[in-house]
Design a protein around this motif. Structure first.
Motif, PDB file in Angstrom:
ATOM      1  N   SER A 161     -42.978   3.783 -23.434  1.00  0.00           N
ATOM      2  CA  SER A 161     -42.829   4.045 -22.000  1.00  0.00           C
ATOM      3  C   SER A 161     -42.446   2.724 -21.370  1.00  0.00           C
ATOM      4  N   THR A 162     -42.105   2.742 -20.104  1.00  0.00           N
ATOM      5  CA  THR A 162     -41.774   1.484 -19.439  1.00  0.00           C
ATOM      6  C   THR A 162     -42.942   0.514 -19.534  1.00  0.00           C
ATOM      7  N   ALA A 163     -44.158   1.051 -19.421  1.00  0.00           N
ATOM      8  CA  ALA A 163     -45.329   0.170 -19.467  1.00  0.00           C
ATOM      9  C   ALA A 163     -45.553  -0.417 -20.858  1.00  0.00           C
ATOM     10  N   THR A 164     -45.382   0.376 -21.916  1.00  0.00           N
ATOM     11  CA  THR A 164     -45.573  -0.183 -23.262  1.00  0.00           C
ATOM     12  C   THR A 164     -44.451  -1.177 -23.578  1.00  0.00           C
ATOM     13  N   MET A 165     -43.222  -0.838 -23.161  1.00  0.00           N
ATOM     14  CA  MET A 165     -42.115  -1.785 -23.368  1.00  0.00           C
ATOM     15  C   MET A 165     -42.370  -3.088 -22.615  1.00  0.00           C
ATOM     16  N   PHE A 166     -42.970  -2.957 -21.443  1.00  0.00           N
ATOM     17  CA  PHE A 166     -43.290  -4.139 -20.648  1.00  0.00           C
ATOM     18  C   PHE A 166     -44.276  -5.035 -21.388  1.00  0.00           C
ATOM     19  N   LYS A 167     -45.315  -4.411 -21.956  1.00  0.00           N
ATOM     20  CA  LYS A 167     -46.304  -5.185 -22.726  1.00  0.00           C
ATOM     21  C   LYS A 167     -45.640  -5.845 -23.929  1.00  0.00           C
ATOM     22  N   ALA A 168     -44.762  -5.100 -24.602  1.00  0.00           N
ATOM     23  CA  ALA A 168     -44.077  -5.645 -25.777  1.00  0.00           C
ATOM     24  C   ALA A 168     -43.149  -6.793 -25.363  1.00  0.00           C
ATOM     25  N   SER A 169     -42.473  -6.626 -24.226  1.00  0.00           N
ATOM     26  CA  SER A 169     -41.599  -7.702 -23.724  1.00  0.00           C
ATOM     27  C   SER A 169     -42.413  -8.969 -23.487  1.00  0.00           C
ATOM     28  N   GLN A 170     -43.576  -8.791 -22.873  1.00  0.00           N
ATOM     29  CA  GLN A 170     -44.431  -9.962 -22.611  1.00  0.00           C
ATOM     30  C   GLN A 170     -44.867 -10.626 -23.911  1.00  0.00           C
ATOM     31  N   PHE A 171     -45.221  -9.800 -24.902  1.00  0.00           N
ATOM     32  CA  PHE A 171     -45.620 -10.351 -26.196  1.00  0.00           C
ATOM     33  C   PHE A 171     -44.478 -11.166 -26.801  1.00  0.00           C
ATOM     34  N   LEU A 172     -43.279 -10.585 -26.824  1.00  0.00           N
ATOM     35  CA  LEU A 172     -42.130 -11.288 -27.408  1.00  0.00           C
ATOM     36  C   LEU A 172     -41.771 -12.540 -26.610  1.00  0.00           C
ATOM     37  N   HIS A 173     -41.969 -12.470 -25.316  1.00  0.00           N
ATOM     38  CA  HIS A 173     -41.632 -13.602 -24.450  1.00  0.00           C
ATOM     39  C   HIS A 173     -42.483 -14.827 -24.782  1.00  0.00           C
ATOM     40  N   GLU A 174     -43.691 -14.594 -25.306  1.00  0.00           N
ATOM     41  CA  GLU A 174     -44.445 -15.776 -25.737  1.00  0.00           C
ATOM     42  C   GLU A 174     -44.377 -16.007 -27.240  1.00  0.00           C
ATOM     43  N   GLU A 175     -44.187 -14.957 -28.024  1.00  0.00           N
ATOM     44  CA  GLU A 175     -44.172 -15.117 -29.477  1.00  0.00           C
ATOM     45  C   GLU A 175     -42.856 -15.719 -29.991  1.00  0.00           C
ATOM     46  N   LEU A 176     -41.732 -15.245 -29.489  1.00  0.00           N
ATOM     47  CA  LEU A 176     -40.446 -15.734 -30.005  1.00  0.00           C
ATOM     48  C   LEU A 176     -40.250 -17.241 -29.778  1.00  0.00           C
TER      49      LEU A 176
END
Ligand code: W6P
Length: 414
Positions: A31-46
Motif C-alpha cells: 500500500s502507499t503506507a507500506t511502500m512509504f515505510k520501505a522507502s524510508q528503510f532504503l533511504h537509510e540503508e542504501l
C-alpha cells in the motif's frame, strides 16, 4: 571534500540484512503506507551499503586503477543523490495517522485467529516458521506527502540501478589494468575475497532496489509474485527453459546442427519461493559450461553421439538440489580453484573475445567467465551454495543447492 566525510560517517554504521522471507512478508500487500515505510528503510540503508563499498574500494590494493576509480565515483555519486534527497516531512497529523493505523491493525489482527505475537518489524530477525506476520501500517491512510516521497525515492533508486549496470565489466577492466601493471598472482586470496564481497553486496543492493521498484510499479495481476520474488517458482519449467537457451547458444557458437542432449530427471513439479531470474542465470551458466566441455572433448563432428548431460533435481526438507553432470573430460583437481577466481577469468575472456561487449558481460560460452563465481554468489545470497566435483578424464558434476526454507539472513559479511 564534505561528501567524503559523510561517506566515512555512514560507513561506521552496520548494514542491515533482509532475508527472502522478510521481503515476501513485507511486500505481500503493498500500500502507499507500506511502500512509504520501505522507502524510508532504503533511504537509510542504501547510503550505508554504498558508503561501505566506497571505503573498501579506497583501501584495496588496486584502488588507483582508472577503472576502479570510475566505479568508486559511481558509488559516491549514488550515495550523494540519496543523502541529498529530502526526507519526507512528517507532520503531527501523519504521526497521528500512523498511530491510529497501528491501533486499527491491532484490533483487526486480534480478531483474526492464528496470529502469533509479538509483531516484528520488517528489518529485524527472520520469522520463525509458522509465525504469522502482520505489519502495523496496513490500515494507515495515504497522504500526498507519502505518495510524493515514494515517487521520488523510486525514481532515484531506479536511476542508481541503471548507473551501476556496467560495474561488473568496469571492475573486470580495472583488474586487467592491475594485472598488466603488477603481473601479480592469479590466485590472490585478498583480491578474491574482496571481489566476492563486493559482488555479493552488489547483488544485495540490486535485489533491494529491484524488489522495491517492482512492488511500486507492478504488474499486479499475478498472485504468485511478490515484487521480483515468485512464491511458486517452478524449477522444472526454469530448467527446461535454460536447457533450450543453452543448447541454442551452443549450436550457434560451434555451428552445430544439434547440441549435446540434456536429460532431465525431476520427480514432480517442484514449487518453491525464489527469484526466477537468479535461478535461470545459475542453471543456464552451468549448462553452458557442461555443453562446452562435451563439445570440446569430442569435437564438432560427433553430433549424434555426444554423451548426454544429466540434470537431476532432488527435493529435500532443507534443500532443493540440482545436479548437472557432464562427460566432458573433467578438470584436474588442482585447477578447480581457478574456476572460482576473477583474476584468471578475465584473461580467458579477453583472449577468447577480444572485443567483448562493454556493457553486457555475457560472452556466449567464453572461457570460465564471471558466470561461475557470480552464480555461486547468487546461490549463497539466499542461503544456498554451488559446488563442483570433477573426475579428471571423465567429467564434472555441479551441485546447485537452494535453501528451501529461505529464511537465511542476507550475507553481508562473508
Ligand atoms: C567442465 C568444467 C565445468 C564447470 C562448471 C560446470 C560444468 C563443467 N564441466 O568440464
Amino acid at each position: 571534500p564534505r561528501i567524503a566525510d559523510q561517506i566515512k560517517h555512514f560507513a561506521c554504521f552496520p548494514q542491515t540484512g533482509v532475508s527472502l522471507k522478510q521481503m515476501v512478508l513485507f511486500g505481500q500487500k503493498p500500500s502507499t503506507a507500506t511502500m512509504f515505510k520501505a522507502s524510508q528503510f532504503l533511504h537509510e540503508e542504501l547510503p550505508i551499503r554504498l558508503a561501505h563499498r566506497v571505503k573498501e574500494l579506497d583501501q584495496v590494493q588496486f584502488a588507483d586503477m582508472p577503472s576502479i576509480i570510475r566505479v568508486k565515483n559511481w558509488y559516491a555519486q549514488s550515495f550523494q543523490e540519496l543523502i541529498e534527497l529530502p526526507p519526507p516531512k512528517i507532520s503531527s497529523k501523519m504521526k497521528e495517522e500512523f498511530k491510529r493505523g497501528a491501533r486499527k491493525s491491532k484490533e483487526y489482527f486480534d480478531n483474526v485467529p492464528n496470529h502469533t505475537y509479538p509483531p516484528r518489524q520488517p528489518t529485524s530477525q527472520p520469522y520463525p516458521i509458522g509465525h504469522r506476520y502482520y505489519n502495523n501500517i496496513q490500515h494507515v491512510k495515504c497522504t500526498p506527502e507519502m505518495t510524493m516521497y515514494n515517487e521520488e525515492m523510486v525514481k532515484t533508486i531506479e536511476g542508481i540501478k541503471q548507473r551501476h549496470d556496467p560495474v561488473v565489466t568496469t571492475m573486470a577492466q580495472g583488474i586487467l589494468e592491475y594485472k598488466e601493471k603488477t603481473r601479480s598472482s592469479l590466485l590472490d586470496t585478498d583480491i578474491q575475497q574482496f571481489l566476492d564481497r563486493f559482488y555479493m553486496s552488489r547483488i544485495g543492493i540490486r535485489m533491494l532496489i529491484g524488489q522495491h521498484s517492482a512492488l511500486y510499479r507492478g504488474p499486479f495481476y499475478r498472485n504468485d509474485y511478490v515484487g521480483v520474488i515468485c512464491t511458486r517458482t517452478n524449477i522444472k519449467e526454469i530448467a527446461m527453459d535454460a536447457i533450450a537457451n543453452a543448447r541454442f547458444i551452443c549450436e550457434d557458437h560451434y555451428g552445430l546442427f544439434k547440441a549435446p542432449d540434456v536429460h532431465m530427471f525431476c520427480p514432480a513439479d517442484i514449487e518453491f519461493m525464489y527469484v526466477p531470474s537468479h535461478l535461470n542465470h545459475m542453471v543456464f551458466e552451468l549448462l553452458k559450461n557442461s555443453l562446452r566441455a562435451v563439445v570440446e572433448r569430442f569435437g564438432p563432428d560427433y553430433e549424434d553421439i555426444y554423451p548426454p548431460i544429466k540434470l537431476v533435481i532432488a527435493h529435500g526438507k532443507e534443500d532443493i538440489t540440482i545436479k548437472i553432470s557432464d562427460e566432458g573430460g573433467g578438470i584436474p583437481r588442482s585447477a578447480i580453484p581457478m574456476v572460482w577466481t576473477y583474476m584468471y577469468t578475465t584473461a580467458q575472456v579477453q583472449e577468447l573475445e577480444p572485443e567483448f561487449n562493454q556493457t553486457e558481460f555475457k560472452a556466449p560460452l567464453a572461457g570460465f567467465g564471471y558466470g561461475l563465481p557470480t552464480s555461486r554468489l547468487y546461490a549463497r545470497y539466499f542461503g544456498g551454495d554451488l559446488k563442483l566435483i570433477s573426475m579428471e578424464g571423465y567429467g564434472t558434476d555441479a551441485y546447485l543447492h537452494l535453501n528451501r526454507l529461505s529464511n537465511s539472513d542476507e550475507p553481508l559479511i562473508m
